[in-house]
Motif scaffolding. Structure first.
Motif, mmCIF file in Angstrom:
data_model
loop_
_atom_site.group_PDB
_atom_site.id
_atom_site.type_symbol
_atom_site.label_atom_id
_atom_site.label_comp_id
_atom_site.label_asym_id
_atom_site.label_seq_id
_atom_site.Cartn_x
_atom_site.Cartn_y
_atom_site.Cartn_z
ATOM 1 N N ILE A 75 0.646 -1.259 -0.125
ATOM 2 C CA ILE A 75 -0.228 -0.213 -0.078
ATOM 3 C C ILE A 75 0.759 0.944 0.129
ATOM 4 O O ILE A 75 1.169 1.981 -0.962
ATOM 5 C CB ILE A 75 -1.001 0.158 1.408
ATOM 6 N N GLN A 126 2.390 2.291 -3.328
ATOM 7 C CA GLN A 126 1.356 2.846 -4.345
ATOM 8 C C GLN A 126 0.845 4.563 -4.102
ATOM 9 O O GLN A 126 1.343 5.213 -4.941
ATOM 10 C CB GLN A 126 0.283 1.649 -4.405
ATOM 11 N N LYS A 146 -6.772 8.255 -4.832
ATOM 12 C CA LYS A 146 -5.525 7.268 -5.709
ATOM 13 C C LYS A 146 -5.325 6.403 -4.074
ATOM 14 O O LYS A 146 -4.996 4.877 -4.147
ATOM 15 C CB LYS A 146 -4.011 7.681 -6.381
ATOM 16 N N ASP A 169 -6.863 5.940 -1.276
ATOM 17 C CA ASP A 169 -8.219 4.880 -1.175
ATOM 18 C C ASP A 169 -7.849 3.983 -1.939
ATOM 19 O O ASP A 169 -8.605 2.397 -1.792
ATOM 20 C CB ASP A 169 -9.413 5.678 -0.607
ATOM 21 N N ALA A 170 -7.777 3.786 -3.525
ATOM 22 C CA ALA A 170 -7.691 2.791 -4.737
ATOM 23 C C ALA A 170 -6.538 2.127 -4.070
ATOM 24 O O ALA A 170 -6.974 0.779 -4.089
ATOM 25 C CB ALA A 170 -7.575 3.372 -5.918
ATOM 26 N N ALA A 171 -5.325 2.523 -3.359
ATOM 27 C CA ALA A 171 -4.003 1.877 -3.237
ATOM 28 C C ALA A 171 -4.492 0.915 -2.651
ATOM 29 O O ALA A 171 -4.070 -0.265 -1.707
ATOM 30 C CB ALA A 171 -3.080 2.534 -2.892
ATOM 31 N N ARG A 184 -7.783 -0.505 -1.358
ATOM 32 C CA ARG A 184 -8.618 -1.928 -1.743
ATOM 33 C C ARG A 184 -8.003 -2.592 -2.747
ATOM 34 O O ARG A 184 -8.732 -3.528 -2.828
ATOM 35 C CB ARG A 184 -9.835 -1.172 -2.255
ATOM 36 N N ASP A 185 -6.394 -2.252 -3.359
ATOM 37 C CA ASP A 185 -6.074 -3.151 -3.930
ATOM 38 C C ASP A 185 -5.720 -3.953 -3.460
ATOM 39 O O ASP A 185 -5.431 -5.313 -3.924
ATOM 40 C CB ASP A 185 -5.369 -2.145 -4.978
ATOM 41 N N ILE A 186 -5.266 -3.605 -2.338
ATOM 42 C CA ILE A 186 -4.046 -3.894 -1.322
ATOM 43 C C ILE A 186 -5.132 -4.975 -0.769
ATOM 44 O O ILE A 186 -4.818 -6.475 -0.451
ATOM 45 C CB ILE A 186 -2.296 -4.067 -0.936
ATOM 46 N N ASP A 214 -7.950 -5.870 -0.439
ATOM 47 C CA ASP A 214 -9.036 -6.768 -0.985
ATOM 48 C C ASP A 214 -8.698 -7.707 -2.148
ATOM 49 O O ASP A 214 -9.933 -8.505 -2.291
ATOM 50 C CB ASP A 214 -10.593 -5.953 -2.038
ATOM 51 N N LYS A 215 -7.824 -8.274 -1.963
ATOM 52 C CA LYS A 215 -7.049 -9.247 -2.663
ATOM 53 C C LYS A 215 -6.931 -10.473 -1.949
ATOM 54 O O LYS A 215 -6.886 -10.313 -1.089
ATOM 55 C CB LYS A 215 -5.556 -8.624 -3.486
#
Length: 434
Positions: free
Chosen positions: A399, A402, A423, A425-427, A429-431, A433-434
């Motif tokens: 995170i 990113q 961006k 927040d998106a980082a 969620r990207d990590i 939520d995987k």
């Protein structure tokens, strides 16, 4: 100055205990009361004619660490191979690549909290080591799981805005800024005196870790806020403190050097040490690098304005982890034990590394730690409520990298402040939520 070092340790203990009590992250494991377990055995005497590899992060101590390793080999016959990756390198990615390739260094570095999670399965239990009882209490929780101490805290560090007192005087700044408006006004005074206010860097870790932490640490309960963000119950984009933090970043970015996007960490610190800039967002870890350029530079640590009161930030930067998958576990333990109990090792830690030690059995060297740590100690003793914790490692690895990339885009004026927060927040969620 000795009294200052005691105050520094007390401040770290206070903020560490406070942040540990506020943590509800199941990944963080044990209670932090790691003491020698009844069944643990102390490290055996080192064997001769073996080599242990240390894969380490801290570029500031690389040369001194290699010299210390040579001393250890002279005393014991055990060779210690030091491999350093930090500064502009992504240490975490390089370590994971090393392990994925089947290389198993005997000792490596890891942060604590969630940042340690990828390495829990290969961390040897150090609870029974003779030095464990001497750790500053607040340093333990971040590296403890299920009541077991799984690493040796490297040292204690603090940061805020390190500033050049002589340049501030030259610009007619007689009082340190306590608000964002006052910080902006101070920057204007510096520029009017022909001085560039901020030494900036494009390093992802500086912006994605230390800069972001200013906002996280200013939350009423950083640990609870971070858990809500990870769980999707809160966002950074909608948080009022994050929006104020963007204003702080804007002041920094608008008042830095022109080539910030191409300035690496070493250049940033070297040019600040040469007197080219008035303020740098780093802490006492740069003292040694500064001293190599100008040991007489008149520095202090300025608390960072954001909300009602400016703050400084403190914690354990890294831990020494003994790799349980190595063939030389006992040799690795013996080296760490020697490092913190022998007179030679303690001298390197306090004087050559310029560390504020994480063990009560090692006294800080007042002449080595220098003005930055001294200023922090003085401020923290008088303003304990304004000493905040380090929180980035409560987020899973990946995170902050990113976040650093998003900050680089913002520094380069490629995105707006709202887009930056989106961006960030998106980082998460990207990590997560995987």
């Amino acid at each position: 100055m000795k009294k200052m070092m005691m105050m520094l340790a007390s401040a770290v203990m206070l903020v560490g205990l406070t942040s540990a009590c506020g943590n509800s992250n199941g990944n963080n494991g044990g209670s932090g009361n790691a003491t020698a377990t009844s069944g643990a055995e102390q490290t055996a005497a080192p064997k001769k004619d073996v080599t242990i590899k240390v894969f380490q992060f801290k570029v500031e101590i690389a040369e001194a660490l290699e010299k210390m390793a040579e001393e250890y080999e002279k005393e014991t016959g055990v060779k210690v191979d030091i491999e350093t990756h930090g500064g502009g390198e992504d240490y975490s990615a390089l370590l994971k690549a090393e392990l994925a390739a089947g290389e198993e260094p005997e000792i490596f570095n890891s942060s604590g909290w969630a940042g340690f999670d990828p390495y829990v399965d290969r961390a040897a239990d150090l609870s029974g080591e003779p030095w464990a009882k001497d750790l500053v209490e607040a340093s333990k929780a971040q590296i403890t799981r299920d009541g077991k101490l799984l690493g040796m805290p490297m040292n204690l560090e603090a940061y805020g805005f390190t500033y050049n007192k002589d340049l501030f005087e030259q610009a007619g700044i007689t009082e340190l800024p306590k608000t964002l408006d006052e910080l902006s006004a101070a920057a204007e005074k510096l520029k009017a005196a022909g001085i560039t206010p901020f030494a900036l860097t494009s390093e992802w870790w500086s912006m994605g870790i230390h800069t972001l932490n200013i906002a996280l640490a200013n939350q009423a309960d950083p640990a609870a806020f971070i858990e809500d963000v990870k769980a999707g119950k809160a966002t950074l984009k909608d948080d009022p403190i994050m929006k104020e933090w963007v204003k702080l970043v804007d002041i920094m970015f608008a008042n830095g050097q022109d080539n910030a996007l191409t300035t690496d960490y070493n250049t940033q610190v070297a040019e600040f040490a040469a007197g080219k800039y008035a303020i740098i967002q780093h802490g006492n870890w740069i003292q040694g690098m500064v001293d190599e350029v100008d040991p007489e530079l008149n520095l202090g640590m300025m608390p960072v304005p954001l909300l009602d009161a400016p703050n400084v930030f403190t914690g354990v930067p890294n831990n020494w982890i003994v790799n349980s998958k190595s063939d030389q576990v006992e040799e690795a333990k013996a080296f760490l034990n020697w490092m913190v109990t022998s007179e030679t090792g303690k001298k390197y830690i306090a004087t050559d590394f310029k560390f504020v030690p994480a063990l009560t059995s090692i006294e800080a060297d007042p002449a080595a730690v220098g003005d930055i740590a001294g200023d922090f100690a003085t401020f923290s003793a008088a303003n304990q409520a304004q000493v905040k914790s380090w929180n980035w490692d409560r987020f899973p690895d990946g995170i902050t990298q990113q976040w650093g990339s998003a900050m680089q885009e913002y520094l380069g004026k490629q995105i707006t402040g709202d887009e930056l927060l989106g961006k960030l927040d998106a980082a998460v969620r990207d990590i997560v939520d995987k």
